[in-house]
Design a protein around this motif. Structure first.
Motif, PDB file in Angstrom:
ATOM      1  N   PRO A 373      -9.057  -5.224 -10.092  1.00 27.34           N
ATOM      2  CA  PRO A 373     -10.069  -6.440 -10.295  1.00 27.34           C
ATOM      3  C   PRO A 373     -10.738  -7.308 -10.630  1.00 27.34           C
ATOM      4  N   THR A 374     -11.030  -8.373 -10.370  1.00 30.27           N
ATOM      5  CA  THR A 374     -11.705  -9.795 -10.134  1.00 30.27           C
ATOM      6  C   THR A 374     -11.201 -10.330 -12.311  1.00 30.27           C
ATOM      7  N   ARG A 533      -9.282  -5.142  -0.017  1.00 28.86           N
ATOM      8  CA  ARG A 533      -9.734  -4.115   1.014  1.00 28.86           C
ATOM      9  C   ARG A 533      -7.706  -3.081   0.817  1.00 28.86           C
ATOM     10  N   LEU A 534      -7.864  -2.150   0.183  1.00 28.66           N
ATOM     11  CA  LEU A 534      -7.034  -1.121  -0.290  1.00 28.66           C
ATOM     12  C   LEU A 534      -6.812  -0.811   1.471  1.00 28.66           C
ATOM     13  N   LYS A 563      -0.656   9.863  -8.042  1.00 23.44           N
ATOM     14  CA  LYS A 563      -0.241   9.536  -9.296  1.00 23.44           C
ATOM     15  C   LYS A 563      -2.053   9.973  -9.862  1.00 23.44           C
ATOM     16  N   LYS A 564      -3.137   9.948  -9.176  1.00 26.84           N
ATOM     17  CA  LYS A 564      -4.499  10.090 -10.111  1.00 26.84           C
ATOM     18  C   LYS A 564      -4.906   8.905 -11.119  1.00 26.84           C
ATOM     19  N   GLY A 565      -4.271   7.520 -10.658  1.00 28.42           N
ATOM     20  CA  GLY A 565      -4.769   6.614 -11.941  1.00 28.42           C
ATOM     21  C   GLY A 565      -5.853   5.598 -11.643  1.00 28.42           C
ATOM     22  N   PHE A 566      -5.527   4.506 -11.845  1.00 31.40           N
ATOM     23  CA  PHE A 566      -6.357   3.169 -11.787  1.00 31.40           C
ATOM     24  C   PHE A 566      -6.088   2.967 -10.433  1.00 31.40           C
ATOM     25  N   LEU A 570      -9.882   2.873  -8.031  1.00 29.22           N
ATOM     26  CA  LEU A 570     -10.340   1.788  -6.901  1.00 29.22           C
ATOM     27  C   LEU A 570     -10.451   2.181  -5.614  1.00 29.22           C
ATOM     28  N   TYR A 571      -9.215   2.638  -4.732  1.00 27.27           N
ATOM     29  CA  TYR A 571      -9.023   3.948  -3.469  1.00 27.27           C
ATOM     30  C   TYR A 571     -10.464   4.488  -3.426  1.00 27.27           C
TER      31      TYR A 571
END
Length: 577
Positions: A373-374, A533-534, A563-566, A570-571
């Motif tokens: 994040p920013t 942009r991932l 992992k299904k984490g942060f 985000l993705y």
């Protein structure tokens, strides 16, 4: 040390290189003053030839008049040459100060640039130096002649009548006290005026630079209001400065008129008593005028110098600002690429911690993507890697060497950097593309441009690669500017890369094409890619997911998705509605 005294010492250290010219101007000032002071003697003799026994002695008068004409011409020539020399000293000094200021600007840490208004910095180098030049020129033009005139008139006057000379000397402190009293108050006003003017310049520069945003958000009225507030404040300060400075001349003129009156009265008594001729009295009155005139000029010069020194103090504040911390002395060996962050602590402000105990090892040739994040510290990581800022604790090691032991020039020449904020200098397209490689050939440049898909639009420009771009790229679109910045790094072909949102202003189709060029460029090179942009970093060897200055997840795209984490969330936020 007193700030004003320190400013004068620094100024004299710069002017010192023109000491031969300074000696010449002092000699010419002395010649001019001696000539000017000899004229009243001749005038007095001329008057005596006219009033003597009621008849005009033309035979004695004519040689005196010829002498006066010759001396006036010599005085005019000496003053003209002195003015040329004074101009030479002044404008060369101004050139030297501006050169020092600009050179310092190139050596100052990014922290200074980030924490000071850009318009204020420009105001110091341009406006403040101009104001100082005006004061310095007036000082050189008048100070030497004024001091020499004061000393000379006292010598000539004392040779005619000692009592009149003593009376003049006794009254002199009144004029000096008045000038000192007023000038002491004008300095602070002129200093505030200079600071407020810099604030006005900074606001104007900010509004011009961001004019599209100003108009898009209908900020025009508020911008005008802000400018009016600064402008009105500047007007009030300027009026106070001008009011106090304008008192100097009339007050000193009043004192000088008293001096003239005293000389006239005492001289009249001596003439009546036969102790002084009418011509000698005329000479004394002329000397009284010449004696008091420099005090008027010096008071005016003091007022201008108060303004000039206040401005110069701000300029020296920039010139003597602390530079980067101590630079390294060694250089890198070949085969660069291994980078290690060891227990890094860094914050922009002591009371706001950002990166704490950060460690990471990057292998040679690895592509590291940084997301988050920013405000999480992505760009900060790049800033400390490039030594735009130095870490408070910890070490950054490249190929076994601490980057603090490497010269900044050597460090940065081994990194190619493409930022989100594009920058193109005024000059041709070719000059911009060869910014990092001065001896690059046309073939190299064209080949790099073709790889980034910039060649086609460059060829459509009026003069192709020789097209002159205006300030910050002129009328080119943001995407075109960014393509040129990417091409510039392609030409440079460095061993390590930093791409900070490098394709943020480019459309998706062009981005896909450029990604192939990046793949070629990044092959075998250690690369850091900061991206929002991932989709652009899925092929990275490792992805660092940062939050609050720390790595919270690390792995390749597939591992992080699994992992299904942060990172996973985000993705999903970018590709799912």
């Amino acid at each position: 040390m007193n700030t004003k005294k320190q400013t004068f010492q620094r100024l004299f250290s710069i002017i010192g290189k023109y000491k031969v010219m300074l000696v010449l101007t002092v000699l010419l000032a002395t010649v001019f003053v001696v000539i000017s002071l000899y004229i009243p003697v001749l005038v007095g003799k001329a008057v005596d030839t006219i009033v003597s026994e009621g008849n005009v002695d033309f035979k004695a008068l004519m040689p005196i008049l010829v002498k006066i004409v010759i001396i006036v011409l010599l005085g005019g020539i000496s003053q003209w040459v002195m003015s040329i020399i004074n101009n030479y000293i002044t404008y060369n000094t101004v050139r030297d100060i501006r050169k020092l200021a600009f050179e310092k600007l190139m050596k100052l840490p990014i922290k200074y640039i980030d924490s000071n208004a850009h318009g204020g910095i420009v105001s110091r180098i341009i406006t403040d130096v101009d104001t100082f030049a005006d004061g310095l020129l007036m000082g050189f033009t008048q100070v030497f002649t004024s001091i020499a005139t004061i000393i000379g008139t006292l010598i000539f006057m004392s040779s005619m009548n000692l009592i009149i000379t003593v009376a003049v000397i006794v009254l002199t402190p009144l004029s000096l006290f008045a000038a000192k009293f007023i000038s002491g108050r004008t300095y602070n006003f002129f200093k505030s005026q200079s600071e407020k003017r810099a604030e006005q310049t900074a606001l104007t520069e900010e509004m011009i630079t961001n004019q599209k945003t100003v108009k898009a958000f209908n900020y025009e009225d508020k911008a005008i209001e802000d400018f009016d507030n600064i402008n009105n404040s500047l007007g009030k300060i300027s009026l106070k400065a001008i009011f106090y400075s304008s008192l100097t001349n009339p007050v000193t003129r009043f004192v000088n008129s008293m001096v003239y009156m005293v000389v006239a009265l005492i001289g009249a008594f001596f003439v009546l008593g036969g102790g002084l001729s009418v011509g000698a009295l005329v000479s004394c009155l002329s000397y009284a005028n010449q004696y008091t005139k420099p005090f008027n000029e010096i008071s005016g010069v003091i007022t201008e110098l108060q303004n000039a020194i206040a401005c110069l103090e701000r300029v020296f504040g920039l010139i003597y600002e602390d530079e980067y911390s101590e630079d390294g002395e060694t250089s890198f060996s070949n085969n660069l690429g291994t980078i290690e962050f060891k227990n890094i602590y860094f914050s922009y402000s002591p009371d706001k911690p950002l990166i704490e105990d950060f460690s990471l090892k990057v292998n040679s040739g690895e592509t590291i993507a940084i997301v988050g994040p920013t405000g999480c510290g992505k760009t900060t990581l790049i800033n400390i890697l490039m030594r735009f800022y130095d870490v408070q604790r910890g070490e950054i090691i490249i190929n076994g060497k601490n980057i603090k032991d490497i010269t900044r020039e050597e460090l940065r020449s081994n990194f190619g950097m493409v930022l989100q904020e594009t920058w193109l200098k005024s000059g041709t397209v070719f000059e911009n593309l060869t910014l990092g490689v001065k001896d690059a050939t046309e073939e190299q440049v064209v080949e790099a441009a073709k790889m980034t898909r910039a060649h086609s639009f460059i060829k459509r420009l009026p003069n192709g690669y020789n097209t002159n771009l205006g300030e910050s790229g002129g009328s080119l679109s943001e995407g075109q500017k960014q393509l040129l910045c990417i091409t510039r790094v392609m030409v440079m072909n460095p061993p390590m890369l930093i791409l900070d949102e490098a394709t943020s202003s480019i459309d998706t189709r062009t981005e896909l094409k450029i990604s192939k060029a990046f793949d070629l460029l990044m092959k075998g090179k250690t690369s850091f890619v900061v991206a929002h942009r991932l989709s652009t970093i899925k092929d990275a060897d490792r992805i660092l997911v940062m939050k609050d200055g720390n790595i919270i997840e690390i792995g390749n795209h597939s591992d992080l998705i699994a992992k299904k984490g942060f990172y996973y969330n985000l993705y999903k936020s970018q590709f799912e509605v």
